[in-house]
Write an enzyme that holds these catalytic residues in place. Structure first.
Site, PDB file in Angstrom:
ATOM      1  N   ARG A 104      38.834  14.294  -8.712  1.00 62.78           N
ATOM      2  CA  ARG A 104      40.128  14.330  -9.373  1.00 62.78           C
ATOM      3  C   ARG A 104      40.119  15.486 -10.352  1.00 62.78           C
ATOM      4  O   ARG A 104      39.282  15.547 -11.243  1.00 62.78           O
ATOM      5  CB  ARG A 104      40.312  13.013 -10.111  1.00 62.78           C
ATOM      6  CG  ARG A 104      41.711  12.699 -10.468  1.00 62.78           C
ATOM      7  CD  ARG A 104      41.794  11.299 -10.983  1.00 62.78           C
ATOM      8  NE  ARG A 104      41.122  11.125 -12.259  1.00 62.78           N
ATOM      9  CZ  ARG A 104      41.437  10.186 -13.125  1.00 62.78           C
ATOM     10  NH1 ARG A 104      42.400   9.345 -12.837  1.00 62.78           N
ATOM     11  NH2 ARG A 104      40.800  10.069 -14.256  1.00 62.78           N
ATOM     12  N   THR A 108      45.122  18.212 -13.815  1.00 63.90           N
ATOM     13  CA  THR A 108      46.335  17.781 -13.093  1.00 63.90           C
ATOM     14  C   THR A 108      46.229  16.338 -12.602  1.00 63.90           C
ATOM     15  O   THR A 108      47.233  15.748 -12.216  1.00 63.90           O
ATOM     16  CB  THR A 108      46.549  18.659 -11.848  1.00 63.90           C
ATOM     17  OG1 THR A 108      45.437  18.457 -10.955  1.00 63.90           O
ATOM     18  CG2 THR A 108      46.623  20.143 -12.218  1.00 63.90           C
ATOM     19  N   ASP A 200      33.719   6.222 -16.826  1.00 67.07           N
ATOM     20  CA  ASP A 200      33.638   7.080 -15.646  1.00 67.07           C
ATOM     21  C   ASP A 200      32.568   6.517 -14.706  1.00 67.07           C
ATOM     22  O   ASP A 200      31.369   6.560 -15.013  1.00 67.07           O
ATOM     23  CB  ASP A 200      33.288   8.515 -16.068  1.00 67.07           C
ATOM     24  CG  ASP A 200      33.366   9.470 -14.894  1.00 67.07           C
ATOM     25  OD1 ASP A 200      32.678   9.228 -13.872  1.00 67.07           O
ATOM     26  OD2 ASP A 200      34.135  10.440 -14.962  1.00 67.07           O
ATOM     27  N   ASP A 203      29.719   8.979 -13.431  1.00 63.78           N
ATOM     28  CA  ASP A 203      28.770   9.328 -14.502  1.00 63.78           C
ATOM     29  C   ASP A 203      27.871   8.153 -14.854  1.00 63.78           C
ATOM     30  O   ASP A 203      26.677   8.323 -15.092  1.00 63.78           O
ATOM     31  CB  ASP A 203      29.529   9.795 -15.752  1.00 63.78           C
ATOM     32  CG  ASP A 203      30.068  11.209 -15.590  1.00 63.78           C
ATOM     33  OD1 ASP A 203      29.587  11.920 -14.684  1.00 63.78           O
ATOM     34  OD2 ASP A 203      30.960  11.596 -16.357  1.00 63.78           O
TER      35      ASP A 203
HETATM   36  C1  PRP Z   1      36.764   8.797  -9.782  1.00 71.23           C
HETATM   37  C2  PRP Z   1      36.699   7.524  -8.945  1.00 71.23           C
HETATM   38  C3  PRP Z   1      37.799   7.749  -7.955  1.00 71.23           C
HETATM   39  C4  PRP Z   1      38.830   8.500  -8.754  1.00 71.23           C
HETATM   40  C5  PRP Z   1      39.902   7.532  -9.147  1.00 71.23           C
HETATM   41  O1  PRP Z   1      36.164   9.838  -9.137  1.00 71.23           O
HETATM   42  O2  PRP Z   1      35.457   7.325  -8.370  1.00 71.23           O
HETATM   43  O3  PRP Z   1      37.408   8.489  -6.817  1.00 71.23           O
HETATM   44  O4  PRP Z   1      38.167   8.989  -9.925  1.00 71.23           O
HETATM   45  O5  PRP Z   1      40.937   8.188  -9.759  1.00 71.23           O
HETATM   46  P1  PRP Z   1      42.376   8.302  -9.101  1.00 71.23           P
HETATM   47  O6  PRP Z   1      42.717   6.957  -8.567  1.00 71.23           O
HETATM   48  O7  PRP Z   1      43.233   8.711 -10.273  1.00 71.23           O
HETATM   49  O8  PRP Z   1      42.327   9.360  -8.039  1.00 71.23           O
HETATM   50  P2  PRP Z   1      36.010  11.278  -9.826  1.00 71.23           P
HETATM   51  O9  PRP Z   1      37.179  12.150  -9.492  1.00 71.23           O
HETATM   52  O10 PRP Z   1      35.704  11.118 -11.287  1.00 71.23           O
HETATM   53  O11 PRP Z   1      34.797  11.921  -9.051  1.00 71.23           O
HETATM   54  P3  PRP Z   1      33.254  11.442  -9.028  1.00 71.23           P
HETATM   55  O12 PRP Z   1      33.204  10.115  -8.316  1.00 71.23           O
HETATM   56  O13 PRP Z   1      32.592  12.538  -8.268  1.00 71.23           O
HETATM   57  O14 PRP Z   1      32.774  11.330 -10.446  1.00 71.23           O
HETATM   58  N1  URA Z   2      37.779   7.444 -12.546  1.00 72.94           N
HETATM   59  C1  URA Z   2      36.819   6.754 -13.229  1.00 72.94           C
HETATM   60  O1  URA Z   2      35.624   6.917 -12.948  1.00 72.94           O
HETATM   61  N2  URA Z   2      37.219   5.908 -14.174  1.00 72.94           N
HETATM   62  C2  URA Z   2      38.500   5.708 -14.488  1.00 72.94           C
HETATM   63  O2  URA Z   2      38.803   4.891 -15.391  1.00 72.94           O
HETATM   64  C3  URA Z   2      39.490   6.438 -13.786  1.00 72.94           C
HETATM   65  C4  URA Z   2      39.090   7.291 -12.818  1.00 72.94           C
END
Ligand code: PRP
Ligand code: URA
Length: 209
Positions: A104, A108, A200, A203
């Site tokens: 994400r 944006t 997160d 993380d």
């Molecule tokens: C997080 C989570 C989802 C997304 C959710 O991933 O694991 O994939 O955010 O958010 P959304 O519903 O608003 O799209 P992130 O983009 O942080 O990537 P990562 O898993 O690599 O940390």
């Molecule tokens: N992605 C995450 O990992 N946590 C949130 O709360 C939203 C998006």
């Protein structure tokens, strides 16, 4: 919210509380997500079709059941979806695993796809898309669209936490997709994080912050 399935078994909610807790470190966070994923998979697969077979017990021959129908595919959205794979595989060890990389954009909040590797027969499988967080719903909706563009028709979405905004987005974009979640939280904050959420997920799983 007819296609939203709340899987609020006491064991799942107990473990979810520990997952939410900021004091839970990556080792326990991973173990708990693994356990919850296994428990949730039990409910997500409740509608699997059965066929009648015969089996010879040590006593006599009898009618019994085996699972029939489509084979299963698990599709984690990278990275955080990886934390849910092994729990499901322990229940369905013959499932194949496809990976979709979506992150994400922090400014944006739009999903950006960067990786895709799916089983060759993905169209013929009953797919469970997994990601612990359904926030704006952008990542899940994009991953599901991606699968549909490749001819997939039987798709479910399994997450740990969902925001109402994410549920609405997936329902509007993909009304045919059942959403399975352990909790529906209050809302998103201005950075698109789920409130109260768990922070997160990627993380916390991988210790990257
Ligand atoms: C997080 C989570 C989802 C997304 C959710 O991933 O694991 O994939 O955010 O958010 P959304 O519903 O608003 O799209 P992130 O983009 O942080 O990537 P990562 O898993 O690599 O940390
Ligand atoms: N992605 C995450 O990992 N946590 C949130 O709360 C939203 C998006």
């Amino acid at each position: 919210m007819s296609n939203v399935h709340l899987i609020d078994h006491p064991l799942i909610l107990h473990k979810l509380t520990r997952i939410r807790d900021r004091e839970t470190g990556p080792k326990d966070f991973r173990a708990l997500m693994d356990e919850v994923s296994l428990l949730m998979a039990y409910e997500v697969t409740r509608d699997m079709p059965l066929e009648e077979v015969e089996v010879e017990t040590p006593i006599c021959r009898t009618k019994a059941y085996t699972i029939s129908g489509k084979k299963v595919g698990i599709v984690p959205i990278l990275r955080a979806g990886l934390g849910m794979v092994n729990g499901i595989l322990r229940l369905i060890p013959t499932a194949k695993v496809g990976h979709i990389g979506v992150y994400r954009d922090p400014e944006t909040l739009q999903p950006v796809e960067y990786y895709c590797k799916l089983p060759g027969d993905v169209q013929e499988r009953e797919l469970i898309v997994i990601d612990p967080m359904l926030a704006t719903g952008g990542s899940a909706a994009a991953a599901i669209s991606f699968l549909k563009e490749r001819g997939c028709t039987a798709i479910k979405l399994m997450c740990l936490l969902a925001a109402p905004e994410g549920i609405q987005r997936v329902q509007e974009t993909h009304p045919d997709v059942g959403i399975f979640t352990a909790a529906v939280d209050e809302r998103l904050n201005s950075h698109g994080y789920i409130i109260p959420g768990l922070g997160d997920a990627g993380d916390r799983l991988f210790g990257t912050k």
